[in-house]
Every structure is written in structure tokens, then in C-alpha cells.
Write an enzyme that holds these catalytic residues in place. Sequence first.
Site, short mmCIF file in Angstrom:
data_model
loop_
_atom_site.label_atom_id
_atom_site.label_comp_id
_atom_site.label_asym_id
_atom_site.label_seq_id
_atom_site.Cartn_x
_atom_site.Cartn_y
_atom_site.Cartn_z
N LYS A 28 0.83 -1.21 0.00
CA LYS A 28 0.00 0.00 0.00
C LYS A 28 0.86 1.26 0.00
CE LYS A 28 -2.94 0.70 3.51
NZ LYS A 28 -3.10 2.00 4.20
N SER A 29 1.91 1.27 0.82
CA SER A 29 2.76 2.46 0.90
C SER A 29 3.39 2.78 -0.45
CB SER A 29 3.86 2.25 1.94
OG SER A 29 3.32 2.11 3.23
N ARG A 33 2.72 6.02 -3.25
CA ARG A 33 3.85 6.85 -3.68
C ARG A 33 4.09 6.72 -5.18
NH1 ARG A 33 4.13 5.63 1.53
NH2 ARG A 33 5.28 6.95 3.02
N ARG A 129 -8.99 12.09 12.56
CA ARG A 129 -7.55 11.94 12.77
C ARG A 129 -6.83 13.29 12.72
NH1 ARG A 129 -5.40 6.95 9.29
NH2 ARG A 129 -3.58 7.34 10.62
N ASP A 327 1.92 -0.75 12.23
CA ASP A 327 0.61 -1.21 11.77
C ASP A 327 0.33 -2.66 12.14
OD1 ASP A 327 -0.29 1.18 10.60
OD2 ASP A 327 0.78 0.78 8.74
N LYS A 354 -4.28 6.23 15.09
CA LYS A 354 -4.40 5.62 13.77
C LYS A 354 -5.86 5.71 13.32
CE LYS A 354 -0.29 4.09 12.47
NZ LYS A 354 0.26 4.34 11.11
#
Length: 450
Positions: A28-29, A33, A129, A327, A354
Amino acid sequence: MSGHGTPIPMTSTPCGPLTGVADVPGDKSISHRSLILGAMAVGETRITGLLEGEDVIDTAKAMRAFGAEVTDHGGGNWTVNGVGVGGFAEPDNVIDCGNSGTGVRLIMGTMATSPITATFTGDASLNKRPMARVTDPIALFGAQAVGRSGGRLPMTIVGAANPVPVRYVVPMPSAQVKSAVLLAGLNAPGQTVVIEKEATRDHTERMLEGFGAEISVEDTDEGRVITLTGRPELKPQTIAVPRDPSSAAFPVCAALITPGSDVLVPGIGLNPTRAGLFTTLRDMGADLTYENEREEGGEPVADLRARFSPNMKGIDVPPERAASMIDEYPVLSVVAANATGVTMMREVKELRVKESDRIDAMATGLRACGVAVEDGPDWWSVTGHGPGTVTGGAICESHLDHRIAMSFMVLGISTKQPVSVDDGGPIATSFPIFEPLMASLGASVERKAG
């Protein structure tokens, strides 16, 4: 209620051995990006293996709104025709980032040094958040932010017309904050410097270098010093997204606590800033091995084999490891409940801000299932009595948090009685194939009529 529709109650039932191959989705990260940096390059970036969860799809929509041409060719294959650094157009409508804290914070940083205005919102969870952790540093570049009380979404960012480079010490371990500042620095003249006292996931630094930015990283007495030279021309890339270690955590942990299990999870990214969970599991005595270790796209990758591990012991997780597994603490707590002894997790206050307060959410649900949990502002501990000893039988709240929902579904595979969550809908934000993948291994995770 899910921020993406009607709640989807789910139940996980104790099952036999988990066996087979678990092809988890793309990281996902790196997916976020890839889209953002592709949108800031000049030319066509080609991406394979993109995670097509809701979070990443929302980022793709946002890049289109800022003027990039983003095309889905099917099967995780995407192209992005970018507009160049500083080339973002002002979006016509509000940018909805859904459930994604990573998406909204990185995009805010990216547009903060362009003379445009954008308004951001999200689902009920994201709108709770804290965003000041990003709006404070981008204000140093000259951007302005107006949002709800407490620095919450919906929020409008007015980008800096004449940005200045900054030197910023990240006050908490946060890859999102670090990345937002670096992305803002791309369109500021001179050198932007980011200092982090504790190393966090470094995908942004690696990928910026791959796209042709001038960036250096140095470990000093002050911390990890990252220096970026602004206003480069980023070059389009061909990116093969490795599979997500945070998603791999769920079939891996399920196999470790289910008698007779033997599961292979191929092609997992093992960036040292992301692999803390697997190191911790092995410290606990897990039968977890790395096979076919290799490098792909500048990232270390391996196939993970996880087998049932009846003799795992509780440990004191090194606090300095927190950033590399932040996470994964929810699903680690599930393993801890099936280990023997106390697993102590310290310096994890980031878990409280989170998608939900993950310490409270897991502690409450685990206690309802008969597990002894203690917690404080920045720590918690779980006491286990070995595999097969957790009672289960509870309906746990997911709090619109995909990782909480999946963690309790993993717990229910090994308990004496089934475990349910009130809403498994948020799972689609990061792991849209979670249910069929777990079913293919032999797990029973089912949706219930709400």
C-alpha cells in the site's frame, strides 16, 4: 457504520489447518507513492502490481483531479502521465481520501508548495484523525490550512505561491509526516532538510532517488538527516510493486496459531523499515522462514513460510522496533494471546491516533474474548496461555479500522468459540481479497446478514 456504506458484520469460526499459497496484494505504501511521484514526473510512469484497494484508488482519483492522466489497464497494471514538479492544477471539487491517512497527508504535502487551493475530506474515521502534524510543517513552506477544531478534516490547504525551503525535525516517528515534508520540498527552491530521531519506513527516499531527485541520507548524532534539493525534473519510471508486508501479516499470523498449518506467502517486501513484525515473531519462537531472498526494484524481497508454532513465548518487544511494525501491533496482540507468557509493547502511543485508537480497540475486544490485557497511554501488554486457550465468542467493534477487523478475524480462527466484528467493510481499503484468500487457505471468514 462503515464510511464506505452499510456495515458488513463478519464472523470467523475455528477451523482446521491452514495450507497453501497466499498471494497477498501489492504494498500500500509503495502504491500510494507510485501514483503521486508518477503524477509529478514528466512522461509516462508504468506500474505493475498496484494495490487496488479503496485507499489507493482514492489517491489515483486525487492525482487525476490535480491534472495527471491516470489509467487503469486492469490486473494491477496502471500508467500515470505526470504534469511535472509544480505542475499541479487546482482541482474542481473536494478531494475525498476515504479512509486513508497516508493518502491525505502525502497529497497535502505534495500540493502545499504550488499556488493552488484544495479542500480535503474523508470518511468518519479519517475526519477524526489529527492533521496538524502535517499542516504545521507545511506552514513553514508558506502554505495555509483551515480546518475543523483540533486540526481535523474537512480542511482547505492554500498552497504557497513563493515557497521557501525548510529544515524540520519530525517530532514523532512518522513516515507520513516525513514524506509530506519531502514531497512539499520538491517544489521549493534550495535544499529542504528533514531530521528524524528514529528511522521510519524509507520508501519515499528510495523512490525519490529512483525518480531522479537529488537526495541524500546521513546518520548523525542529531538523527537521520535527509537532504533534498528542490525543483528537479522527475523522470518517469517502471515500477513493480512488491507485495505488502502489512497484509502478509494476517495469513502469516493465522498460520502460526492454527495447528497443522503450513502457508507460503510469496514475494513479500522486506524493507528493514517495515519488517519488524517478522523479526519479533521469530524472537517469540515462530517457525517463520525466508525463502528465495532477492532484490526487486531496489527493495529486498523474499517468500515467507509460516508453520504452526505451539511453543511461542511472550517477549518484551524492543521499543526501537515500533516504527518498523506500527501497523502490525494489532495482529501481533492476537499471536501474543496464543503464546505463553506476557508480551509487552512499549512506546506505541502512535497506535492511539491511527484509523482508530488501536490499543483500546484491541484491548477491549481481546478482553471480551477472555484475554488478559493491560494498557497505558503509550504501552500495552497481552498475557497468553498457549494456542487454543482463548475463549472467543464476542462481537468486537472494528471502529472503521481495517486492521482491527482483520486481526479479530485471525483471532477467531484459533478460539474455542467464533469471533465476530460489527463491520468488516473497511477491510476493502487495504486488502480487498482478504476473505477469498483466507478461504483458499482453509479459514472460515464469512459475512453475516446485518
